[in-house]
Design a protein around this motif. Sequence first.
Motif, PDB file in Angstrom:
ATOM      1  N   TRP A  26      42.084  12.646  49.013  1.00 17.75           N
ATOM      2  CA  TRP A  26      43.375  12.993  49.581  1.00 17.75           C
ATOM      3  C   TRP A  26      43.239  13.901  50.798  1.00 17.75           C
ATOM      4  CZ3 TRP A  26      46.202  14.506  44.445  1.00 17.75           C
ATOM      5  CH2 TRP A  26      46.351  13.364  43.656  1.00 17.75           C
ATOM      6  N   ALA A  27      42.054  14.164  51.243  1.00 13.23           N
ATOM      7  CA  ALA A  27      41.829  15.120  52.335  1.00 13.23           C
ATOM      8  C   ALA A  27      42.554  14.707  53.615  1.00 13.23           C
ATOM      9  CB  ALA A  27      40.337  15.281  52.606  1.00 13.23           C
ATOM     10  N   GLN A  28      42.606  13.416  53.926  1.00 12.49           N
ATOM     11  CA  GLN A  28      43.263  12.973  55.157  1.00 12.49           C
ATOM     12  C   GLN A  28      44.779  13.153  55.075  1.00 12.49           C
ATOM     13  OE1 GLN A  28      41.812  12.278  57.984  1.00 12.49           O
ATOM     14  NE2 GLN A  28      39.807  12.543  57.066  1.00 12.49           N
ATOM     15  N   ILE A  29      45.372  12.930  53.903  1.00 10.24           N
ATOM     16  CA  ILE A  29      46.811  13.144  53.737  1.00 10.24           C
ATOM     17  C   ILE A  29      47.134  14.633  53.852  1.00 10.24           C
ATOM     18  CG2 ILE A  29      48.747  12.943  52.114  1.00 10.24           C
ATOM     19  CD1 ILE A  29      47.921  10.290  53.255  1.00 10.24           C
ATOM     20  N   VAL A  30      46.298  15.473  53.237  1.00  7.75           N
ATOM     21  CA  VAL A  30      46.506  16.922  53.329  1.00  7.75           C
ATOM     22  C   VAL A  30      46.322  17.384  54.773  1.00  7.75           C
ATOM     23  CG1 VAL A  30      45.660  19.163  52.538  1.00  7.75           C
ATOM     24  CG2 VAL A  30      45.889  17.297  50.916  1.00  7.75           C
ATOM     25  N   ALA A  31      45.360  16.783  55.487  1.00  4.49           N
ATOM     26  CA  ALA A  31      45.149  17.127  56.899  1.00  4.49           C
ATOM     27  C   ALA A  31      46.361  16.732  57.739  1.00  4.49           C
ATOM     28  CB  ALA A  31      43.896  16.435  57.426  1.00  4.49           C
ATOM     29  N   LEU A  32      46.939  15.569  57.451  1.00  5.12           N
ATOM     30  CA  LEU A  32      48.130  15.133  58.169  1.00  5.12           C
ATOM     31  C   LEU A  32      49.301  16.077  57.904  1.00  5.12           C
ATOM     32  CD1 LEU A  32      49.325  12.962  59.992  1.00  5.12           C
ATOM     33  CD2 LEU A  32      49.820  11.625  57.950  1.00  5.12           C
ATOM     34  N   LEU A  33      49.450  16.508  56.655  1.00  2.00           N
ATOM     35  CA  LEU A  33      50.495  17.471  56.326  1.00  2.00           C
ATOM     36  C   LEU A  33      50.252  18.801  57.043  1.00  2.00           C
ATOM     37  CD1 LEU A  33      52.961  18.434  54.757  1.00  2.00           C
ATOM     38  CD2 LEU A  33      51.444  18.873  52.806  1.00  2.00           C
ATOM     39  N   ALA A  34      49.009  19.237  57.090  1.00  2.00           N
ATOM     40  CA  ALA A  34      48.690  20.496  57.786  1.00  2.00           C
ATOM     41  C   ALA A  34      49.013  20.386  59.273  1.00  2.00           C
ATOM     42  CB  ALA A  34      47.219  20.842  57.582  1.00  2.00           C
ATOM     43  N   GLN A  35      48.726  19.245  59.885  1.00  2.00           N
ATOM     44  CA  GLN A  35      49.044  19.054  61.306  1.00  2.00           C
ATOM     45  C   GLN A  35      50.554  19.069  61.531  1.00  2.00           C
ATOM     46  OE1 GLN A  35      46.884  15.376  62.025  1.00  2.00           O
ATOM     47  NE2 GLN A  35      45.608  16.462  63.505  1.00  2.00           N
ATOM     48  N   PRO A  72      39.014  17.982  57.726  1.00  2.00           N
ATOM     49  CA  PRO A  72      38.380  17.240  58.820  1.00  2.00           C
ATOM     50  C   PRO A  72      38.121  18.151  60.016  1.00  2.00           C
ATOM     51  CG  PRO A  72      40.300  16.078  57.981  1.00  2.00           C
ATOM     52  CD  PRO A  72      40.302  17.426  57.350  1.00  2.00           C
ATOM     53  N   ILE A  73      37.113  17.826  60.797  1.00  2.00           N
ATOM     54  CA  ILE A  73      36.705  18.699  61.895  1.00  2.00           C
ATOM     55  C   ILE A  73      37.683  18.676  63.066  1.00  2.00           C
ATOM     56  CG2 ILE A  73      34.268  18.633  61.326  1.00  2.00           C
ATOM     57  CD1 ILE A  73      33.910  16.537  63.515  1.00  2.00           C
ATOM     58  N   HIS A  74      38.572  17.686  63.122  1.00  2.00           N
ATOM     59  CA  HIS A  74      39.493  17.603  64.252  1.00  2.00           C
ATOM     60  C   HIS A  74      40.675  18.562  64.132  1.00  2.00           C
ATOM     61  CE1 HIS A  74      41.375  14.831  61.374  1.00  2.00           C
ATOM     62  NE2 HIS A  74      42.511  15.179  61.937  1.00  2.00           N
ATOM     63  N   LEU A 130      44.556  26.867  63.034  1.00  2.00           N
ATOM     64  CA  LEU A 130      45.765  27.067  62.241  1.00  2.00           C
ATOM     65  C   LEU A 130      45.936  25.947  61.220  1.00  2.00           C
ATOM     66  CD1 LEU A 130      48.388  28.504  61.547  1.00  2.00           C
ATOM     67  CD2 LEU A 130      49.486  27.258  63.423  1.00  2.00           C
ATOM     68  N   ALA A 131      45.686  24.714  61.632  1.00  2.00           N
ATOM     69  CA  ALA A 131      45.800  23.588  60.712  1.00  2.00           C
ATOM     70  C   ALA A 131      44.762  23.690  59.597  1.00  2.00           C
ATOM     71  CB  ALA A 131      45.663  22.271  61.467  1.00  2.00           C
ATOM     72  N   GLN A 132      43.576  24.220  59.900  1.00  2.00           N
ATOM     73  CA  GLN A 132      42.571  24.398  58.848  1.00  2.00           C
ATOM     74  C   GLN A 132      43.021  25.443  57.841  1.00  2.00           C
ATOM     75  OE1 GLN A 132      38.691  25.060  60.483  1.00  2.00           O
ATOM     76  NE2 GLN A 132      38.521  22.972  61.264  1.00  2.00           N
ATOM     77  N   LEU A 133      43.704  26.495  58.303  1.00  2.00           N
ATOM     78  CA  LEU A 133      44.244  27.486  57.372  1.00  2.00           C
ATOM     79  C   LEU A 133      45.328  26.871  56.486  1.00  2.00           C
ATOM     80  CD1 LEU A 133      44.498  30.626  59.681  1.00  2.00           C
ATOM     81  CD2 LEU A 133      42.895  30.260  57.811  1.00  2.00           C
ATOM     82  N   LEU A 134      46.195  26.065  57.093  1.00  2.00           N
ATOM     83  CA  LEU A 134      47.233  25.386  56.322  1.00  2.00           C
ATOM     84  C   LEU A 134      46.615  24.398  55.340  1.00  2.00           C
ATOM     85  CD1 LEU A 134      49.774  24.802  59.210  1.00  2.00           C
ATOM     86  CD2 LEU A 134      50.100  26.299  57.238  1.00  2.00           C
TER      87      LEU A 134
END
Length: 162
Positions: free
Chosen positions: A69-78, A41-43, A47-51
């Motif tokens: 699952w992109a939003q769950i992975v984004a939440l984990l990265a955050q 996601p663009i938000h 660093l979170a994009q690398l994770l």
Amino acid sequence: MASGGSRPNSGRKPKPVALTLSAAQQQQIPVPGATPQMIPPIHLSSLAQLLFADIAAMLEAQGRAEPQWAQIVALLAQRLEQVQRFQAVLESTGDTCTSTTIRKVDGKQVTTEMIRARPEVAMLSEAMRHAQSLLGDLMLSPSAAMKLGGGKKDGPGEFDDF
């Protein structure tokens, strides 16, 4: 009220047989390696994009990268980014802080100092707990991987006949 069944040439016209799909075509069986990539996601911060890319690569290597699952992975990265940030703050400032309080006791001012845990300690603990939960949801933790792989198989035993 009319009775006697349907009338000829009434209702929707049927599709031609050439346009109908077979059951196998309707299911759209996924081809390995042909699934769309997970897009961060663009938000997310850099660093979170690398994770996110690292986690998505792990899922892709296991053949489980799904775009939904992109939003769950984004939440984990955050959350993993927050863990790194809180850990950096605690390494530079320490785990505790001192608070000074001035109170009046029997007409005299009494100064007390209390040593307390920094707020980042609790925030780090919560972020780590949530990240661990998300890792389990994505089946990326060792215990979840045992469930995914079927667990450790023991050799044949003497009580297998029962």
